[in-house]
Enzyme design. Structure first.
Site, PDB file in Angstrom:
ATOM      1  N   LYS A 157     116.876 -23.811  37.606  1.00 18.52           N
ATOM      2  CA  LYS A 157     116.637 -22.870  36.513  1.00 18.52           C
ATOM      3  C   LYS A 157     117.812 -21.903  36.537  1.00 18.52           C
ATOM      4  O   LYS A 157     117.839 -20.948  37.301  1.00 18.52           O
ATOM      5  CB  LYS A 157     115.315 -22.123  36.737  1.00 18.52           C
ATOM      6  N   GLU A 195     118.453 -15.271  48.681  1.00 19.39           N
ATOM      7  CA  GLU A 195     119.707 -14.512  48.780  1.00 19.39           C
ATOM      8  C   GLU A 195     119.621 -13.419  47.731  1.00 19.39           C
ATOM      9  O   GLU A 195     119.591 -13.704  46.529  1.00 19.39           O
ATOM     10  CB  GLU A 195     120.907 -15.442  48.565  1.00 19.39           C
ATOM     11  N   CYS A 249     127.510 -10.016  44.627  1.00 19.00           N
ATOM     12  CA  CYS A 249     126.492  -9.508  45.549  1.00 19.00           C
ATOM     13  C   CYS A 249     127.115  -8.891  46.792  1.00 19.00           C
ATOM     14  O   CYS A 249     126.565  -7.984  47.392  1.00 19.00           O
ATOM     15  CB  CYS A 249     125.554 -10.642  45.937  1.00 19.00           C
ATOM     16  N   GLU A 305     121.176  -0.554  44.391  1.00 22.70           N
ATOM     17  CA  GLU A 305     122.201  -1.475  43.891  1.00 22.70           C
ATOM     18  C   GLU A 305     122.412  -1.239  42.397  1.00 22.70           C
ATOM     19  O   GLU A 305     121.463  -1.276  41.616  1.00 22.70           O
ATOM     20  CB  GLU A 305     121.759  -2.931  44.110  1.00 22.70           C
TER      21      GLU A 305
END
Ligand code: NAD
Length: 501
Positions: free
Chosen positions: A193, A269, A303, A405
């Site tokens: 996906k 992750e 990331c 973040e």
């Protein structure tokens, strides 16, 4: 400093003429009655009409993947699988320009970046894991038994089954193949996906799978969103044996809950709030160059990117000025222009989030060293999702700017005095993905790298990746490690066979 508000995007309205992007199920491309628009982050143009999978289509993909496990794919030897995966890697390289164009169109990232990072790594992910599977042995133990005859134990690796692969938009092909490569190398089948923002390269890979001769049903792609759409349909599907995910920590937690039904394993992750730690004894130019890259590469949407920069006090003012110069020299522009150093953010929605932090930083009293708003772009790019590379000083570790973040081209730069102090401050964060340590003192480098609570610590570098090494996050940045032999832990069931002699 004034925050410039983004102009209302002048977007093309939905048109039936935009090319379709379809699902890839059981070796064939299939559309959906329902489609959604994909706009270019560069100029807001409508670039694709993407099929949105229904629950039934996700089910068809999972069933195709299950059937393939028991079809020709399941009967291949490791050597035959390895050969097919090499053919897939070669197929990506043969169609390098198509992948490059698709990735750049979806993300708006500079073509120079995608040419050197995204597409070559997309191909490499198949070769590396084919090699791992071919070369890594399992264990063997000979044991004594009371009757003196003895017994032998040996371990066999077997595929887990159908793997659900849920992907983000920042490095679409690279991160998707980072999961699909080892999953297939280990003999599993997959239903991918991709992010709703970046559907194209995953679909294109379907064509490569077919021309490489990968049996139908081994690689499937379903497009759509998360909750109430393909992401949820896939991760809650009882026919999916394990789920591997890259994306935000909040989404990872939702997927973990979905995976609890049926006690299915997850590899996650997730997000980060990565720190760079710059000691006064560092190679100044290398630290500036590396920190600029880690803050602004891919428009800050990596990331592993740096959003907190700790600089030892004697170097602080000089370092901030050098970062400011570097940020202001960054050229924003069209991906195809070789002079472009930074592209736009992925979408207007993401830009709204990043700009909300730009505003918050000012409200909290930050000093805006540079940036802080939306750049003036030429009229033909004005509907893109552009933001300025931004640096702040003047806020502490407790501010949301230092804790949450943002995932944009921005960093808070803070001074520190001692090694002990900086370690405490860096570790005082919910995330623990990566760090970059800049120092000429090897003893200090070992000590700090060992003590920082992260999955990946770089010394005098950033984003230097050997795909055989463990990759993953500590704390809320992830669960599990992938890379090299570590991927085998997730993508195989290790079975012990005990033979009494
Ligand atoms: P996201 O979590 O919003 O979406 C990731 C994927 O999950 C998308 O395909 C999305 O459609 C799907 N999804 C969303 N909600 C879902 C749900 N409830 N159930 C199932 N699927 C769902 O992440 P993003 O915005 O695409 O990517 C950016 C994030 O990814 C950042 O937090 C970044 O740090 C993280 N990231 C982490 C790594 C890593 O290796 N640790 C690498 C790249 C990106």
């Amino acid at each position: 400093m004034l925050i410039i508000e983004p102009q209302a995007p002048a977007r093309a309205s939905a048109s039936a003429d935009a090319p379709p992007v379809d699902h890839f199920i059981d070796g064939a491309f299939v559309g959906s009655a329902k489609r959604f628009d994909k706009h270019s982050p560069v100029d807001g143009r409508l670039i694709a009409r993407v099929a949105e999978a229904s629950r039934e289509q996700v089910d068809a993909a999972v069933r195709a993947a299950r059937a393939a496990l028991h079809g020709p794919w399941g009967g291949l030897s490791v050597a035959q699988r390895v050969e097919l995966l090499y053919a897939v890697a070669d197929g990506i390289n043969r169609r390098f320009d198509d992948f490059l164009a698709a990735e750049v169109a979806d993300t708006g990232k500079p073509a120079s970046l995608a040419r050197h990072v995204d597409i070559p790594r997309g191909a490499a992910n198949f070769k590396v894991f084919a090699d791992v599977v071919k070369n890594v042995p399992t264990e063997f133990f000979e044991m004594a038994t009371p009757d003196g005859a003895g017994a032998l134990n040996y371990a066999l690796r077997r595929p887990v089954g159908v793997i659900g692969v849920v992907c983000p938009w920042n490095l679409p092909l690279l991160l998707m193949t980072w999961k699909v490569g080892p999953a297939l190398a280990c003999g599993n089948t997959v239903v991918v996906k991709p992010s709703e923002e970046t559907p194209q390269t995953a679909a294109l890979l379907g064509e490569v799978m077919n021309s490489a001769g990968v049996p139908r049903g081994v690689y499937n792609v379903v497009h759509g969103f998360g909750p109430g759409s393909a992401g949820e349909f896939l991760t809650t599907h009882p026919g999916v044996n394990a789920i591997t995910f890259t994306g935000e920590t909040r989404t990872g937690a939702a997927i973990m809950k979905a995976a609890a039904d049926g006690a299915r394993p997850v590899s996650l992750e997730m997000g980060g709030k990565n720190a760079a730690v710059v000691f006064a004894d560092c190679d100044f130019d290398a630290a500036v160059e590396g920190t600029l890259r880690s803050c602004f590469a891919n428009c800050g949407q990596v990331c592993l990117g740096t959003e907190r920069v700790y600089v030892q006090r004697p170097l602080f003012d000089r370092f901030v000025q050098a970062l400011k110069r570097g940020a202001e020299a960054m050229r924003l522009g069209r991906p195809q222009d070789p002079a472009t150093g930074m592209g736009p953010l992925i979408s207007h929605e993401h830009r709204d989030k990043v700009l909300s932090y730009y505003r918050k930083a000012v409200e909290l009293g930050a000093t805006v060293v540079t940036g802080g708003g939306v750049p003036d772009m030429p009229p033909e790019l004005a509907a893109g999702s552009w933001v300025q590379p931004t640096l702040w000083t003047g806020l502490g570790d407790d501010s949301p700017i230092a804790r949450e973040e943002i995932f944009g081209p921005c960093a808070l730069v803070m001074p520190f005095d001692t090694e002990e102090e900086v370690l405490r401050r860096v570790n005082d964060n919910d995330y623990g993905l990566a760090t970059a340590i800049w120092t000429a003192d090897l003893k200090r480098a070992h000590h700090v790298a060992g003590a920082i609570e992260v999955g990946i610590a770089w010394v005098n570098s950033w984003f230097l990746r050997d795909l055989r090494t463990p990759f993953g996050g500590a704390k809320q940045s992830g669960i599990g490690r992938e890379g090299g032999v570590h991927s085998l832990e997730f993508y195989t069931e290790l079975k012990n066979v005990c033979i009494k002699l």
